[in-house]
Design a protein around this motif. Structure first.
Motif, PDB file in Angstrom:
ATOM      1  N   ASP A 260       8.781   5.429  -3.413  1.00  0.00           N
ATOM      2  CA  ASP A 260       7.688   4.798  -2.665  1.00  0.00           C
ATOM      3  C   ASP A 260       6.563   4.409  -3.625  1.00  0.00           C
ATOM      4  O   ASP A 260       5.996   5.269  -4.320  1.00  0.00           O
ATOM      5  CB  ASP A 260       7.159   5.763  -1.606  1.00  0.00           C
ATOM      6  N   TRP A 261       6.208   3.117  -3.642  1.00  0.00           N
ATOM      7  CA  TRP A 261       5.148   2.633  -4.533  1.00  0.00           C
ATOM      8  C   TRP A 261       3.782   3.216  -4.185  1.00  0.00           C
ATOM      9  O   TRP A 261       2.846   3.150  -4.992  1.00  0.00           O
ATOM     10  CB  TRP A 261       5.071   1.107  -4.503  1.00  0.00           C
ATOM     11  N   ILE A 262       3.649   3.803  -2.989  1.00  0.00           N
ATOM     12  CA  ILE A 262       2.348   4.320  -2.575  1.00  0.00           C
ATOM     13  C   ILE A 262       1.863   5.429  -3.506  1.00  0.00           C
ATOM     14  O   ILE A 262       0.669   5.740  -3.549  1.00  0.00           O
ATOM     15  CB  ILE A 262       2.411   4.829  -1.110  1.00  0.00           C
ATOM     16  N   VAL A 263       2.788   6.012  -4.289  1.00  0.00           N
ATOM     17  CA  VAL A 263       2.409   7.057  -5.236  1.00  0.00           C
ATOM     18  C   VAL A 263       1.415   6.540  -6.271  1.00  0.00           C
ATOM     19  O   VAL A 263       0.638   7.308  -6.848  1.00  0.00           O
ATOM     20  CB  VAL A 263       3.669   7.633  -5.933  1.00  0.00           C
ATOM     21  N   ASN A 264       1.396   5.222  -6.485  1.00  0.00           N
ATOM     22  CA  ASN A 264       0.501   4.628  -7.478  1.00  0.00           C
ATOM     23  C   ASN A 264      -0.898   4.331  -6.944  1.00  0.00           C
ATOM     24  O   ASN A 264      -1.773   3.912  -7.707  1.00  0.00           O
ATOM     25  CB  ASN A 264       1.119   3.333  -8.026  1.00  0.00           C
ATOM     26  N   VAL A 265      -1.105   4.533  -5.653  1.00  0.00           N
ATOM     27  CA  VAL A 265      -2.434   4.306  -5.083  1.00  0.00           C
ATOM     28  C   VAL A 265      -3.308   5.519  -5.390  1.00  0.00           C
ATOM     29  O   VAL A 265      -2.941   6.654  -5.069  1.00  0.00           O
ATOM     30  CB  VAL A 265      -2.350   4.091  -3.561  1.00  0.00           C
ATOM     31  N   PRO A 266      -4.461   5.323  -6.031  1.00  0.00           N
ATOM     32  CA  PRO A 266      -5.316   6.463  -6.388  1.00  0.00           C
ATOM     33  C   PRO A 266      -5.922   7.125  -5.155  1.00  0.00           C
ATOM     34  O   PRO A 266      -6.401   6.452  -4.247  1.00  0.00           O
ATOM     35  CB  PRO A 266      -6.400   5.838  -7.267  1.00  0.00           C
ATOM     36  N   HIS A 267      -5.884   8.437  -5.114  1.00  0.00           N
ATOM     37  CA  HIS A 267      -6.403   9.186  -3.972  1.00  0.00           C
ATOM     38  C   HIS A 267      -7.838   9.599  -4.245  1.00  0.00           C
ATOM     39  O   HIS A 267      -8.139  10.756  -4.556  1.00  0.00           O
ATOM     40  CB  HIS A 267      -5.505  10.393  -3.698  1.00  0.00           C
ATOM     41  N   VAL A 268      -8.715   8.609  -4.111  1.00  0.00           N
ATOM     42  CA  VAL A 268     -10.136   8.832  -4.370  1.00  0.00           C
ATOM     43  C   VAL A 268     -10.959   8.062  -3.348  1.00  0.00           C
ATOM     44  O   VAL A 268     -10.445   7.210  -2.615  1.00  0.00           O
ATOM     45  CB  VAL A 268     -10.536   8.345  -5.790  1.00  0.00           C
ATOM     46  N   HIS A 269     -12.230   8.380  -3.268  1.00  0.00           N
ATOM     47  CA  HIS A 269     -13.227   7.555  -2.595  1.00  0.00           C
ATOM     48  C   HIS A 269     -14.083   6.931  -3.692  1.00  0.00           C
ATOM     49  O   HIS A 269     -14.486   7.612  -4.629  1.00  0.00           O
ATOM     50  CB  HIS A 269     -14.120   8.389  -1.674  1.00  0.00           C
ATOM     51  N   ALA A 270     -14.347   5.640  -3.606  1.00  0.00           N
ATOM     52  CA  ALA A 270     -15.183   4.994  -4.613  1.00  0.00           C
ATOM     53  C   ALA A 270     -16.044   3.920  -3.957  1.00  0.00           C
ATOM     54  O   ALA A 270     -15.621   3.262  -3.008  1.00  0.00           O
ATOM     55  CB  ALA A 270     -14.309   4.371  -5.708  1.00  0.00           C
ATOM     56  N   ASP A 271     -17.249   3.748  -4.464  1.00  0.00           N
ATOM     57  CA  ASP A 271     -18.160   2.729  -3.970  1.00  0.00           C
ATOM     58  C   ASP A 271     -18.040   1.522  -4.888  1.00  0.00           C
ATOM     59  O   ASP A 271     -18.491   1.554  -6.038  1.00  0.00           O
ATOM     60  CB  ASP A 271     -19.591   3.259  -3.955  1.00  0.00           C
ATOM     61  N   LEU A 272     -17.410   0.462  -4.394  1.00  0.00           N
ATOM     62  CA  LEU A 272     -17.216  -0.757  -5.173  1.00  0.00           C
ATOM     63  C   LEU A 272     -17.704  -1.954  -4.377  1.00  0.00           C
ATOM     64  O   LEU A 272     -17.332  -2.144  -3.219  1.00  0.00           O
ATOM     65  CB  LEU A 272     -15.725  -0.945  -5.513  1.00  0.00           C
ATOM     66  N   PHE A 273     -18.532  -2.769  -5.015  1.00  0.00           N
ATOM     67  CA  PHE A 273     -19.073  -3.970  -4.374  1.00  0.00           C
ATOM     68  C   PHE A 273     -19.777  -3.639  -3.059  1.00  0.00           C
ATOM     69  O   PHE A 273     -19.741  -4.396  -2.098  1.00  0.00           O
ATOM     70  CB  PHE A 273     -17.962  -5.003  -4.124  1.00  0.00           C
ATOM     71  N   GLY A 274     -20.413  -2.459  -3.001  1.00  0.00           N
ATOM     72  CA  GLY A 274     -21.152  -2.075  -1.803  1.00  0.00           C
ATOM     73  C   GLY A 274     -20.285  -1.553  -0.680  1.00  0.00           C
ATOM     74  O   GLY A 274     -20.781  -1.307   0.431  1.00  0.00           O
TER      75      GLY A 274
END
Length: 328
Positions: A260-274
């Motif tokens: 499953d490619w979903i393993v490459n999705v980072p498991h974080v919260h980030a504030d980007l572009f507001g």
């Protein structure tokens, strides 16, 4: 690295055009005006929604959209059983497979991104595969005497519901990286579960099986939700950092296929572009606290593949055979 990847995903979603955004609106009738279903009114709801789908097909054909017309026409077949149908926009549909009026084991499937009436067939195929597996396991149980959810000692009666009840985000879009669509979907999912309880009763065993972005939806709806099990498969995260943060009494399961490619999705919260993007902790990580089960070697779209380890385990969760669920 995680923030860099998230930034790249957001940038791509902004600059890559999504074809659906430019698509002209397809005319369709308003949904049938129906009261919440009961066991006695299920056939009435099925009939009204088939008629609505047939009219939507005629209107789409007159508009020149053959693909939508064909999809709507298929949903109008006499063998189809919809609790909800709305042919407007990308569409909405809630379909029952099995005998819901007598079911004491019910699975509700929640889809991920890019689900529309045109792509609904793929989602339904997974629901149908699950229902087939449930039926085969029921027969294998034979006279073992599984205690049904309503207290009788007998083989369980099962139903599967394909709940395409929200506007899903596009896979290539900014919305797929945020909880916005999931937060919008949570109230209708909660309402549907309440209405479902009105049909099957409080003693029925209800499992919520959530795929991909659908796990974000289920995470948003989980608090106080009257279901027995929630399974998170191919999840980018739920918006919560742990099972306890979901604020639910349901048993939480999680699985991810080896390919499953979903393993490459980072498991974080980030504030980007507001905008806050990302969904937090990985549901299959030990720190999250879910019951992690085996999903085999499958990819992101293979969890309901006939013959797969994941489908077998999902069926056993629905049936309540949790001791027979193979662990990762």
């Amino acid at each position: 690295m995680s923030r860099t990847l998230l930034a790249a995903l957001v940038t791509a979603a902004v600059v890559v055009p999504v074809s659906a955004a430019a698509r002209p609106r397809i005319p369709a009738p308003a949904p049938a005006a129906l009261a919440p279903p009961t066991r006695a009114t299920l056939d009435e709801a099925y009939t009204a929604n088939r008629a609505n789908a047939a009219e939507a097909s005629r209107m789409a054909a007159a508009h020149g959209d053959r693909t939508r017309a064909a999809a709507d026409h298929a949903m109008a077949a006499p063998s189809r059983h919809f609790l909800t149908f709305d042919g407007r926009g990308q569409g909405l549909a809630v379909e029952v497979l099995g005998d819901l009026a007598h079911a004491d084991r019910v699975a509700v499937l929640v889809p991920g991104s890019d689900t529309t009436l045109e792509t609904y067939g793929r989602f339904r195929a997974g629901a149908a595969a699950l229902q087939d597996r449930l039926n085969s396991l029921d027969h294998r149980h034979g006279t073992r005497g599984t205690r049904g959810a309503r207290g009788s000692t007998s083989r369980p009666h099962t139903a599967v519901i394909a709940w395409f009840g929200y506007e899903t985000p596009g896979t290539v879009s900014t919305t797929v990286l945020t909880t916005g669509r999931a937060e919008d979907a949570a109230p209708p999912l909660k309402r549907f579960i309440r209405e479902l309880r009105g049909v099957v009763g409080e003693k029925a065993h209800v499992s919520l099986l959530c795929h991909s972005y659908g796990t974000v939806v289920c995470g948003s709806a989980a608090r106080g939700l009257d279901v027995d099990d929630i399974a998170l498969i191919g999840s980018p995260g739920t918006g919560a950092d742990s099972v306890s943060a979901l604020r639910t009494s349901a048993r939480i399961w999680a699985a991810r296929g080896a390919d499953d490619w979903i393993v490459n999705v980072p498991h974080v919260h980030a504030d980007l572009f507001g905008t806050t993007v990302g969904f937090g902790a990985d549901p299959v990580s030990p720190a999250f606290g879910a019951h992690v089960f085996a999903a085999g070697t499958g990819g992101h779209s293979d969890y309901f593949k006939p013959g797969s380890v994941s489908l077998d385990n999902l069926a056993r969760i629905v049936l309540g055979d949790t001791s027979e669920v193979s662990r990762a």
